[in-house]
Design a protein around this motif. Structure first.
Motif, mmCIF file in Angstrom:
data_model
loop_
_atom_site.group_PDB
_atom_site.id
_atom_site.type_symbol
_atom_site.label_atom_id
_atom_site.label_comp_id
_atom_site.label_asym_id
_atom_site.label_seq_id
_atom_site.Cartn_x
_atom_site.Cartn_y
_atom_site.Cartn_z
ATOM 1 N N ARG A 392 0.826 -1.207 0.000
ATOM 2 C CA ARG A 392 0.000 0.000 0.000
ATOM 3 C C ARG A 392 0.867 1.266 0.000
ATOM 4 N NH1 ARG A 392 -5.286 -0.609 2.147
ATOM 5 N NH2 ARG A 392 -5.998 -2.748 1.763
ATOM 6 N N VAL A 393 2.132 1.109 0.295
ATOM 7 C CA VAL A 393 3.047 2.252 0.365
ATOM 8 C C VAL A 393 4.025 2.243 -0.816
ATOM 9 C CG1 VAL A 393 4.883 3.353 1.713
ATOM 10 C CG2 VAL A 393 2.872 2.404 2.866
ATOM 11 N N PHE A 394 4.606 1.067 -1.074
ATOM 12 C CA PHE A 394 5.651 0.973 -2.089
ATOM 13 C C PHE A 394 5.163 0.187 -3.307
ATOM 14 C CE2 PHE A 394 7.967 1.292 1.976
ATOM 15 C CZ PHE A 394 8.762 2.414 1.703
ATOM 16 N N GLU A 395 5.321 0.763 -4.484
ATOM 17 C CA GLU A 395 5.049 0.035 -5.707
ATOM 18 C C GLU A 395 6.148 -1.006 -5.922
ATOM 19 O OE1 GLU A 395 4.541 2.618 -9.027
ATOM 20 O OE2 GLU A 395 3.222 4.004 -7.950
ATOM 21 N N VAL A 401 14.594 -1.320 -6.357
ATOM 22 C CA VAL A 401 14.472 -0.225 -7.326
ATOM 23 C C VAL A 401 15.423 0.887 -6.890
ATOM 24 C CG1 VAL A 401 12.902 1.421 -8.424
ATOM 25 C CG2 VAL A 401 12.062 -0.852 -7.726
ATOM 26 N N GLY A 402 16.539 0.997 -7.567
ATOM 27 C CA GLY A 402 17.575 1.928 -7.146
ATOM 28 C C GLY A 402 17.134 3.377 -7.117
ATOM 29 N N HIS A 403 16.233 3.763 -8.017
ATOM 30 C CA HIS A 403 15.786 5.158 -8.118
ATOM 31 C C HIS A 403 14.589 5.467 -7.213
ATOM 32 C CE1 HIS A 403 18.076 4.610 -11.857
ATOM 33 N NE2 HIS A 403 18.214 5.925 -11.895
ATOM 34 N N ARG A 404 14.202 4.543 -6.371
ATOM 35 C CA ARG A 404 12.930 4.664 -5.648
ATOM 36 C C ARG A 404 12.820 5.981 -4.863
ATOM 37 N NH1 ARG A 404 9.174 0.851 -4.465
ATOM 38 N NH2 ARG A 404 10.594 -0.907 -4.831
ATOM 39 N N PHE A 405 13.905 6.428 -4.262
ATOM 40 C CA PHE A 405 13.848 7.597 -3.377
ATOM 41 C C PHE A 405 14.407 8.867 -4.016
ATOM 42 C CE2 PHE A 405 14.011 3.806 -0.688
ATOM 43 C CZ PHE A 405 12.852 3.981 0.044
ATOM 44 N N VAL A 406 14.534 8.867 -5.343
ATOM 45 C CA VAL A 406 15.005 10.045 -6.062
ATOM 46 C C VAL A 406 13.833 10.986 -6.322
ATOM 47 C CG1 VAL A 406 15.997 10.888 -8.228
ATOM 48 C CG2 VAL A 406 16.948 8.842 -7.131
ATOM 49 N N GLY A 407 14.064 12.282 -6.186
ATOM 50 C CA GLY A 407 13.043 13.267 -6.506
ATOM 51 C C GLY A 407 12.103 13.546 -5.346
#
Length: 483
Positions: A392-395, A401-407
């Motif tokens: 419900r939080v993380f796709e 997923v290396g880019h998960r926390f970018v942006g």
């Protein structure tokens, strides 16, 4: 990568449901759950099968080891990202003697003292000891990066030597030796090789930690040996005398070479002996023990992610280091992908899988679907790998997923990364139970990736498992073609 929870937050007026599940018959229910946990189902299936059965991420169960190591194995399991943070609220949850599980290892392992990790923040000594540890870390701040880079240089020499000799390299042993050397040099300003410890420091601490944690592990033996293993590992606590001499060697070395730090402890009102046992536990069990699981996990997940991510990391790292003129705090802060990869490794495989706490009062907690009343005195167990992989939080929560926390959207997800006994967006204080070395762990993981990709373009690994963690074996290693 946007969070589905941020788009559809749970309503605040969820219905109050009875907590599903049961504990079974006295004694036998705990044994049955223990056998499921270690042998019949395994940890992941143990929790998932109960989620499916009860249609709830909050339920009653027994947690190992149970009889006779833990007198009361009954817990309320919380396995989603919404309910999990109740364990961080020490105004409502007590952390007295529940650092590792529902049992408390003998104080013989820590010189007869209850060290800071086992103290509840309501105990005055907790604030004193944690203030001392936080102050120590602050004073060592300038040494973190240069000393670690030196230790990593030695690690890479050992790594390449083993690759040359065997065409593969088992990373865990090399990493363990480097990690102990780093910790000892940071605190004692001495290379352990030049002391009575010699090259055996990591093995001394490994045996000391294993005896305390073995009630939570299985050796993975053939099925016909499960009964004997269960009796041996999970029924009675391991005696301290088996590692007494090893622990004494580590303690004596810390005591001998950390004089200025022990002087500082006396300024906090902590006697030198007690301070030294806390130093050994924090830098031996917490810091070294954390590195022992975190570094191989980081290398495993980055290695398995493949060459495309490796190229992206190398490009970012080399560009920023060139622009900033070196590996500095400012340079590390600019490396958004590198930071994200570290957070993702900590999310997908938290170094400490479980957190415990006892309700100080009647507490209403929410999952995504309902509210539940946890009564005063009941033990709460949060299993982090389920909370930090909450769909419900993380796709694609099971994927690295290396880019998960970018942006901007990615950074919003950091509050659901719980590996440090607190949110990643929170900070450790003398009044909470968040790991004092939380920021140091993140920093060192970033520096490890930076130093690695300054030297190498790509690599492949073979992943495996240990008693309480992962293994990584290098199968190929390509040196950098451009820097």
């Amino acid at each position: 990568m946007a969070s589905s929870l941020s788009k559809n937050p749970p309503p605040s007026n969820l219905p109050l449901r009875p907590i599903p599940g049961d504990y079974g018959l006295p004694f036998f229910g705990a044994i049955s759950d223990r056998l499921d946990y270690f042998y019949k189902q395994g940890i992941e299936k143990f929790f998932q099968s109960r989620i499916d059965k009860h249609k709830s991420t909050i339920f009653k169960t027994n947690m190992p080891p149970g009889p006779f190591i833990a007198p009361n194995p009954k817990v309320i399991a919380i396995l989603d990202a919404i309910s999990f943070p109740i364990l961080f609220d020490t105004s409502r949850v007590e952390k007295y003697n529940v650092f590792v599980a529902t049992y408390f290892p003998s104080v013989s392992f820590t010189g007869g003292h209850r060290v800071c990790a086992y103290l509840d923040p309501s105990e005055p000594k907790h604030t004193t000891l944690k203030s001392f540890l936080l102050s120590l870390l602050a004073k060592k701040h300038d040494q973190f990066i240069p000393l670690f880079r030196t230790c990593l240089s030695e690690l890479f020499i050992d790594l390449e030597d083993e690759m040359d000799k065997k065409k593969e390299a088992y990373f865990n042993t090399i990493s363990d030796n480097m990690s102990f050397n780093y910790v000892f040099r940071l605190i004692c300003d001495q290379n352990p090789v030049d002391t009575e410890i010699g090259t055996k420091g990591s093995s001394y601490l490994d045996k000391w930690m294993v005896l305390q944690l073995v009630p939570l592990a299985t050796l993975g033996l053939p099925k016909f040996l499960n009964f004997f293993e269960d009796i041996l590992l999970h029924t009675f606590p391991m005696p301290y005398f088996l590692v007494k001499s090893d622990y004494k060697k580590v303690y004596d070395a810390f005591y001998k070479f950390s004089g200025p730090i022990l002087d500082q402890a006396e300024g906090f009102g902590v006697k030198r002996e007690e301070a030294c046992h806390n130093l050994v536990f924090f830098f031996g069990f917490n810091a070294y023990g954390g590195m022992k699981t975190t570094f191989p996990s980081l290398i495993k997940w980055v290695g398995l992610a493949g060459e495309k991510l490796h190229r992206e990391l190398a490009d970012e790292i080399r560009t920023v280091v060139h622009e900033e003129g070196g590996v500095t705090f400012k340079a590390l802060d600019r490396m958004t992908l590198t930071k994200s990869v570290v957070y993702e490794a900590l999310r997908i495989e938290p170094p400490v899988p479980a957190q415990y706490g006892k309700a100080k009062e009647d507490i209403v907690v929410q999952s995504h679907e309902a509210s539940f009343l946890i009564k005063k005195g009941e033990m709460i167990c949060g299993y982090q790998p389920f909370a930090t992989k909450d769909p419900r939080v993380f796709e694609n929560p099971q994927e690295f997923v290396g880019h998960r926390f970018v942006g901007e959207e990615g950074e919003k997800l950091l509050k659901y990364v719980y590996w440090s006994n607190g949110r990643e967006t929170d900070n450790p204080t003398a009044e909470n139970k968040q790991c004092p070395g939380k920021d140091l762990v993140v920093l060192l993981c970033r520096v490890m990736l930076v130093e690695f990709f300054l030297r190498y373009d790509t690599f492949t690994v073979e992943a495996g498992t240990l008693l309480l963690g992962s293994t990584a074996t290098f199968k190929s290693l390509t040196k950098a073609t451009s820097i």
